[in-house]
Write a protein that holds these residues in place. Structure first.
Motif, short mmCIF file in Angstrom:
data_model
loop_
_atom_site.label_atom_id
_atom_site.label_comp_id
_atom_site.label_asym_id
_atom_site.label_seq_id
_atom_site.Cartn_x
_atom_site.Cartn_y
_atom_site.Cartn_z
N VAL A 9 0.93 -1.25 -0.32
CA VAL A 9 -0.03 0.12 0.30
C VAL A 9 0.54 1.13 -0.38
CG1 VAL A 9 -1.39 1.04 1.42
CG2 VAL A 9 -1.78 -1.69 1.13
N CYS A 10 0.35 2.21 -0.97
CA CYS A 10 0.90 3.53 -0.61
C CYS A 10 0.42 4.80 -0.67
CB CYS A 10 1.64 3.73 -2.38
SG CYS A 10 3.29 1.93 -2.19
N ARG A 11 -0.03 5.84 -0.80
CA ARG A 11 -0.43 7.26 -0.46
C ARG A 11 0.23 7.81 -0.64
NH1 ARG A 11 -3.53 9.85 -2.46
NH2 ARG A 11 -5.57 10.78 -1.73
N ARG A 12 0.48 8.60 -1.88
CA ARG A 12 1.18 9.62 -2.25
C ARG A 12 0.12 11.20 -2.35
NH1 ARG A 12 3.41 8.21 -6.49
NH2 ARG A 12 5.31 7.83 -5.87
N ALA A 24 3.53 9.55 1.52
CA ALA A 24 2.67 9.99 2.45
C ALA A 24 2.84 8.34 3.51
CB ALA A 24 1.45 10.39 2.59
N LEU A 25 2.57 7.62 2.33
CA LEU A 25 2.79 6.19 3.06
C LEU A 25 3.24 5.38 1.55
CD1 LEU A 25 2.03 4.34 5.19
CD2 LEU A 25 -0.70 4.12 4.31
N GLY A 26 4.22 4.21 2.33
CA GLY A 26 4.64 3.16 1.30
C GLY A 26 5.46 3.50 0.96
N PRO A 27 5.64 2.12 0.72
CA PRO A 27 5.19 0.71 0.52
C PRO A 27 4.89 -0.03 1.39
CG PRO A 27 7.10 0.67 -0.96
CD PRO A 27 7.14 1.53 -0.12
N GLU A 36 -5.34 -11.00 16.62
CA GLU A 36 -4.60 -10.29 17.17
C GLU A 36 -4.80 -9.00 17.43
OE1 GLU A 36 -0.36 -10.11 15.41
OE2 GLU A 36 -1.65 -10.53 14.17
N PHE A 37 -3.94 -8.02 18.16
CA PHE A 37 -4.01 -6.10 19.15
C PHE A 37 -3.08 -5.84 18.56
CE2 PHE A 37 -3.47 -2.90 21.53
CZ PHE A 37 -4.66 -2.76 21.97
N VAL A 38 -2.76 -5.04 17.84
CA VAL A 38 -1.90 -3.76 16.98
C VAL A 38 -1.31 -2.96 17.39
CG1 VAL A 38 -0.97 -3.95 15.15
CG2 VAL A 38 -0.89 -6.12 15.23
N ALA A 39 -0.68 -2.00 18.04
CA ALA A 39 -0.34 -0.54 18.00
C ALA A 39 0.32 0.20 16.40
CB ALA A 39 0.42 -0.23 19.21
N ILE A 40 -0.09 1.06 16.60
CA ILE A 40 0.04 1.94 14.71
C ILE A 40 1.06 2.64 15.64
CG2 ILE A 40 -0.03 2.56 12.76
CD1 ILE A 40 -2.12 1.26 11.98
N LEU A 51 -2.87 5.81 7.07
CA LEU A 51 -3.61 4.27 7.10
C LEU A 51 -4.74 3.83 7.31
CD1 LEU A 51 -2.32 1.37 6.47
CD2 LEU A 51 -0.78 1.69 8.39
N LEU A 52 -4.49 4.15 8.20
CA LEU A 52 -5.81 4.18 8.91
C LEU A 52 -6.85 4.60 8.72
CD1 LEU A 52 -5.30 4.88 13.14
CD2 LEU A 52 -5.52 3.15 12.00
#
Length: 124
Positions: A9-12, A24-27, A36-40, A51-52
């Motif tokens: 995932v990429c975001r520009r 802004a993000l990625g890849p 599963e519990f995950v923290a960003i 990402l969220l």
């Protein structure tokens, strides 16, 4: 089983004025298993909120794909919720009236407001 899969995932974002693009993000690639519990975690501006928003279907990636329960996320999902960073209160209303605004139209809205305020320790 994978609950969430983030695949390349990429975001520009296109910059204003000069047309400069910001990656802004990625890849980004990762999977989250069912239960599963995950923290960003990361510094300001690293793409956490971006990402969220992609996971919640409130934005679309430029590349890659987000899968929830094996289905590509293409828009908002009524089974997903997101709490935004910016407050969304009406400062001229009381706490009770702010909560009531969200449940307007319910026949037992006063009962619902009381229960919600009690649930978060704001009944008093």
């Amino acid at each position: 089983m994978k609950k969430l899969s983030i695949q390349s995932v990429c975001r520009r974002f296109t910059g204003a004025g000069f047309g400069n693009a910001v990656d802004a993000l990625g890849p980004v690639d990762f999977d989250i298993a069912n239960g599963e519990f995950v923290a960003i975690v990361g510094p300001s501006g690293c793409g956490k909120s971006t990402l969220l928003k992609l996971i919640a279907g409130l934005d679309r990636s430029d590349d890659g794909q987000v899968l929830l329960d094996g289905v590509v996320v293409t828009g908002p999902n009524p089974h997903c919720g997101m709490v935004f960073q910016q407050f969304a209160l009406f400062p001229w209303l009381t706490i009770r009236r702010n909560v009531a605004f969200g449940v307007a139209g319910s026949r037992s809205s006063q009962h619902i407001v009381d229960a919600l305020l009690d649930a978060v320790g704001l009944a008093a």
